[in-house]
Design a protein around this motif. Structure first.
Motif, mmCIF file in Angstrom:
data_model
loop_
_atom_site.group_PDB
_atom_site.id
_atom_site.type_symbol
_atom_site.label_atom_id
_atom_site.label_comp_id
_atom_site.label_asym_id
_atom_site.label_seq_id
_atom_site.Cartn_x
_atom_site.Cartn_y
_atom_site.Cartn_z
ATOM 1 N N ARG A 193 8.937 12.160 -2.689
ATOM 2 C CA ARG A 193 8.591 12.706 -3.995
ATOM 3 C C ARG A 193 9.777 12.471 -4.918
ATOM 4 N N ASP B 2 7.663 10.348 -10.635
ATOM 5 C CA ASP B 2 6.245 10.348 -10.286
ATOM 6 C C ASP B 2 5.389 10.825 -11.457
ATOM 7 N N LEU C 258 1.607 12.125 -11.825
ATOM 8 C CA LEU C 258 0.383 12.537 -11.127
ATOM 9 C C LEU C 258 -0.776 12.454 -12.104
ATOM 10 N N LYS D 32 0.785 7.924 -0.440
ATOM 11 C CA LYS D 32 1.882 8.133 -1.394
ATOM 12 C C LYS D 32 3.217 8.341 -0.704
ATOM 13 N N ASP E 86 -3.701 10.954 -0.549
ATOM 14 C CA ASP E 86 -3.260 10.540 -1.878
ATOM 15 C C ASP E 86 -2.603 9.160 -1.813
ATOM 16 N N VAL F 158 -0.604 5.726 -3.981
ATOM 17 C CA VAL F 158 0.490 5.536 -4.939
ATOM 18 C C VAL F 158 0.490 4.105 -5.456
ATOM 19 N N ARG G 73 6.396 5.864 -10.363
ATOM 20 C CA ARG G 73 5.296 5.830 -9.391
ATOM 21 C C ARG G 73 4.118 6.609 -9.956
ATOM 22 N N ILE H 75 0.886 8.628 -8.836
ATOM 23 C CA ILE H 75 0.268 9.284 -7.684
ATOM 24 C C ILE H 75 -1.223 9.465 -7.957
#
Length: 263
Positions: free
Chosen positions: A2, A6, A8, A43, A123, A125, A220, A222
């Motif tokens: 994480r 990130d 989301l 992810k 999940d 990524v 990234r 997610i």
């Protein structure tokens, strides 16, 4: 894994905005992204190479793998005798190497994050790396070579005159670095996937660790597991499928299998 980089996403619309984040280029007044993309169904996966996944003292196996691939492959398997052409061909055909597959297309990356129906409870990524800015970390000899070419990525023809071996690659500087290498158009698969490779200067350098120390180079996206079916159906409707990305009967069969799968 994480990171603070990130994003989301919670919807298809948010996903589109994230995929084309920072794609405007003021210099040319066009939407031309400086990012390349890699989609992964989990992810938590790091950017490990197929060579690393061999386990054991894998770094000592690299030269043996490539030497034997060249020895036993058809003499016309690679376009020319450059190491970098042979390395691209070997990666393309599944030999464990230090190369990682990337794409200029965010939708191709989305395909690889959602193509396996068995992993729709996890999940996914999309790794997004600024390949243009990453060149600032290259050793001077490679910076000069790519600058003289007026390009942001290497090809075997550009790399070969200044670096003809993997040992040279690691000898240029002590600090690890990444370079992006465009393979020759070996077949329709590479062309349709808008593909290129990332290559670290040493076989043991992990790209995801290297990027963590340089947060300005990447972000990234997610993708929650609950969005995967919607993304997959919309990609299929947009013709981002195995039928296109893997030309041939195998790709056609994979696309049809998913198309007729009942939820």
């Amino acid at each position: 894994m994480r990171t603070e980089n990130d994003i989301l996403v919670k919807s298809w619309e948010e996903l589109q905005n994230a995929l084309f984040h920072n794609s405007w280029d003021d210099k040319i007044n066009r939407y031309r992204s400086s990012y390349v993309y890699r989609g992964m169904w989990n992810k938590d996966f790091e950017l490990t190479t197929s060579l690393m996944r061999l386990g054991g003292d894998y770094s000592k196996l690299e030269a043996h793998l490539l030497r034997n691939f060249k020895k036993y492959a058809h003499r016309d398997a690679a376009p020319g005798n450059s190491l970098w052409n042979w390395l691209a061909v070997a990666q393309h055909h599944g030999l464990p190497t230090r190369l990682l597959d990337w794409t200029y297309s965010p939708f191709v990356a989305l395909h690889f994050a959602t193509n396996n129906l068995l992993n729709y409870d996890t999940d996914a990524v999309i790794w997004c790396v600024n390949y243009v800015r990453s060149n600032t970390h290259l050793p001077p000899v490679l910076k000069d070579a790519i600058s003289a070419e007026g390009s942001n990525v290497f090809t075997p023809e550009v790399l070969e005159p200044v670096c003809s071996s993997l040992k040279e690659l690691s000898a240029f500087q002590e600090e690890d670095y990444v370079l992006f290498l465009e393979p020759p158009s070996l077949d329709g698969r590479i062309v349709h996937q808008f593909a290129l490779f990332a290559m670290m200067s040493t076989p043991t350098a992990l790209l995801s660790d290297w990027l963590e120390e340089k947060p300005d180079l990447y972000f990234r996206i997610i993708i929650p597991a609950r969005l995967k079916w919607e993304i997959r159906d919309k990609l299929d409707q947009a013709n981002i499928t195995e039928r296109v990305l893997f030309p041939g009967l195998n790709g056609l069969s994979e696309w049809l299998r998913r198309h007729y799968t009942t939820i």
